[in-house]
Design a protein around this motif. Structure first.
Motif, PDB file in Angstrom:
ATOM      1  N   VAL A  71     -24.798   7.231  22.238  1.00  0.00           N
ATOM      2  CA  VAL A  71     -25.331   5.883  21.544  1.00  0.00           C
ATOM      3  C   VAL A  71     -26.149   5.731  22.023  1.00  0.00           C
ATOM      4  O   VAL A  71     -26.893   6.354  23.893  1.00  0.00           O
ATOM      5  N   ILE A  72     -27.094   5.030  21.247  1.00  0.00           N
ATOM      6  CA  ILE A  72     -29.464   5.459  22.069  1.00  0.00           C
ATOM      7  C   ILE A  72     -29.318   4.227  20.821  1.00  0.00           C
ATOM      8  O   ILE A  72     -29.009   4.660  19.886  1.00  0.00           O
ATOM      9  N   ASN A  73     -30.493   4.070  21.247  1.00  0.00           N
ATOM     10  CA  ASN A  73     -31.505   2.713  20.234  1.00  0.00           C
ATOM     11  C   ASN A  73     -30.297   1.981  19.453  1.00  0.00           C
ATOM     12  O   ASN A  73     -30.496   2.091  18.592  1.00  0.00           O
ATOM     13  N   VAL A  87     -24.592  12.257  11.795  1.00  0.00           N
ATOM     14  CA  VAL A  87     -24.319  10.884  11.290  1.00  0.00           C
ATOM     15  C   VAL A  87     -24.168   9.561  12.186  1.00  0.00           C
ATOM     16  O   VAL A  87     -24.680   9.544  13.462  1.00  0.00           O
ATOM     17  N   LYS A  88     -25.307   8.109  11.686  1.00  0.00           N
ATOM     18  CA  LYS A  88     -26.100   7.311  12.354  1.00  0.00           C
ATOM     19  C   LYS A  88     -25.216   6.433  12.749  1.00  0.00           C
ATOM     20  O   LYS A  88     -24.957   5.797  11.221  1.00  0.00           O
ATOM     21  N   ILE A  89     -24.348   5.418  13.478  1.00  0.00           N
ATOM     22  CA  ILE A  89     -23.660   4.205  12.647  1.00  0.00           C
ATOM     23  C   ILE A  89     -24.985   3.179  13.369  1.00  0.00           C
ATOM     24  O   ILE A  89     -25.822   3.272  14.135  1.00  0.00           O
ATOM     25  N   ASP A  90     -25.358   2.359  12.945  1.00  0.00           N
ATOM     26  CA  ASP A  90     -26.562   0.899  13.139  1.00  0.00           C
ATOM     27  C   ASP A  90     -25.485   0.140  14.021  1.00  0.00           C
ATOM     28  O   ASP A  90     -24.188  -0.257  12.986  1.00  0.00           O
ATOM     29  N   LEU A  91     -25.317  -0.118  14.838  1.00  0.00           N
ATOM     30  CA  LEU A  91     -24.915  -1.270  16.070  1.00  0.00           C
ATOM     31  C   LEU A  91     -25.172  -2.616  15.346  1.00  0.00           C
ATOM     32  O   LEU A  91     -24.488  -3.506  15.711  1.00  0.00           O
ATOM     33  N   ASN A  92     -25.962  -2.695  14.765  1.00  0.00           N
ATOM     34  CA  ASN A  92     -26.647  -4.007  13.624  1.00  0.00           C
ATOM     35  C   ASN A  92     -25.390  -4.418  13.124  1.00  0.00           C
ATOM     36  O   ASN A  92     -25.427  -5.186  12.592  1.00  0.00           O
ATOM     37  N   ILE A 130     -11.885   4.513  19.565  1.00  0.00           N
ATOM     38  CA  ILE A 130     -13.044   3.456  19.799  1.00  0.00           C
ATOM     39  C   ILE A 130     -12.986   3.022  18.056  1.00  0.00           C
ATOM     40  O   ILE A 130     -12.957   3.800  17.183  1.00  0.00           O
ATOM     41  N   HIS A 131     -12.593   1.719  17.786  1.00  0.00           N
ATOM     42  CA  HIS A 131     -12.072   1.390  16.205  1.00  0.00           C
ATOM     43  C   HIS A 131     -13.516   0.663  16.146  1.00  0.00           C
ATOM     44  O   HIS A 131     -13.771  -0.633  17.120  1.00  0.00           O
ATOM     45  N   LEU A 132     -14.577   0.918  15.402  1.00  0.00           N
ATOM     46  CA  LEU A 132     -15.641   0.050  14.879  1.00  0.00           C
ATOM     47  C   LEU A 132     -15.245  -0.588  13.288  1.00  0.00           C
ATOM     48  O   LEU A 132     -14.790   0.342  13.057  1.00  0.00           O
ATOM     49  N   THR A 133     -15.413  -2.106  13.583  1.00  0.00           N
ATOM     50  CA  THR A 133     -15.766  -2.604  11.739  1.00  0.00           C
ATOM     51  C   THR A 133     -17.036  -2.991  12.108  1.00  0.00           C
ATOM     52  O   THR A 133     -17.335  -3.797  12.524  1.00  0.00           O
ATOM     53  N   ASP A 134     -17.201  -2.620  10.489  1.00  0.00           N
ATOM     54  CA  ASP A 134     -18.741  -2.861   9.701  1.00  0.00           C
ATOM     55  C   ASP A 134     -18.425  -4.614   9.192  1.00  0.00           C
ATOM     56  O   ASP A 134     -17.514  -4.865   8.619  1.00  0.00           O
ATOM     57  N   ARG A 135     -19.804  -4.813   8.845  1.00  0.00           N
ATOM     58  CA  ARG A 135     -19.942  -5.809   7.813  1.00  0.00           C
ATOM     59  C   ARG A 135     -19.472  -5.622   6.597  1.00  0.00           C
ATOM     60  O   ARG A 135     -18.512  -6.971   6.039  1.00  0.00           O
ATOM     61  N   ASP A 136     -18.592  -4.470   5.964  1.00  0.00           N
ATOM     62  CA  ASP A 136     -18.275  -4.035   4.816  1.00  0.00           C
ATOM     63  C   ASP A 136     -17.146  -4.200   4.648  1.00  0.00           C
ATOM     64  O   ASP A 136     -16.354  -3.800   4.039  1.00  0.00           O
ATOM     65  N   GLU A 157     -25.042  -1.900  24.379  1.00  0.00           N
ATOM     66  CA  GLU A 157     -25.757  -1.524  23.237  1.00  0.00           C
ATOM     67  C   GLU A 157     -26.132  -2.901  22.565  1.00  0.00           C
ATOM     68  O   GLU A 157     -27.206  -3.201  21.568  1.00  0.00           O
ATOM     69  N   ILE A 158     -24.722  -3.405  22.475  1.00  0.00           N
ATOM     70  CA  ILE A 158     -25.163  -4.726  21.171  1.00  0.00           C
ATOM     71  C   ILE A 158     -25.426  -6.023  21.782  1.00  0.00           C
ATOM     72  O   ILE A 158     -26.500  -6.488  20.858  1.00  0.00           O
TER      73      ILE A 158
END
Length: 160
Positions: A71-73, A87-92, A130-136, A157-158
């Motif tokens: 987890v960075i930047n 694989v890069k997952i944008d936290l924004n 960890i379950h992450l849900t994005d905008r899509d 980071e968020i």
């Protein structure tokens, strides 16, 4: 932007309890069959070779890195074995981050970047994820041995 990762976790292929147990039981059966068969058997020595091969492969797999999580930047970076891409997952773009169970099954195969039914899975071992849900609406499920620390790092980071 800081170049120091907030969280780093390395997951290895051969360090899970159940697969290690299965491989050692198979090696024990090879050695038991060797001792129970007579010396006049033609392929008797093959059982010893197979038993030691299973043990050596099991030891080597304990040092094979399946993937590394960082987890960075304001992003999560997952890089795996030799031929896998970063694989890069944008936290924004993440709307929800929560800790949960990886799967309800007892046996789970290690996966890296497995796309299936609207989810993307990363897993080497452990029960938590960890379950992450994005905008899509896409769901990322990332298995972790240190899920609490991973979730805390993501939430930090968020907030930045």
């Amino acid at each position: 932007m800081s170049e120091n990762p907030v969280f780093i976790e390395k997951q290895y292929l051969g360090r899970e309890f159940i697969p290690i147990t299965i491989r050692l039981v198979m090696a024990m059966f090879c050695f038991a069959a060797y001792f129970l068969t007579g010396a006049e058997e033609k392929n008797n020595d093959l059982l010893v070779v197979v038993g030691f091969s299973i043990i050596i492969i099991s030891i080597i797999m304990g040092f094979l890195l399946h993937f590394r999580t960082r987890v960075i930047n304001k992003s999560i970076m997952l890089d795996g074995l030799w031929t896998t891409k970063l694989v890069k997952i944008d936290l924004n773009s993440i709307t929800k981050a929560e800790k949960g169970e990886y799967s309800r099954y007892l046996f789970n195969n290690p996966v890296y970047n497995l796309h299936s039914k609207g989810t993307i899975r990363f897993y080497a071992g452990g029960k938590q994820a960890i379950h992450l849900t994005d905008r899509d609406g896409l769901l990322y499920i990332i298995g972790s041995h240190h899920a609490n620390e991973f979730l805390r790092a993501i939430q930090e980071e968020i907030k930045k």
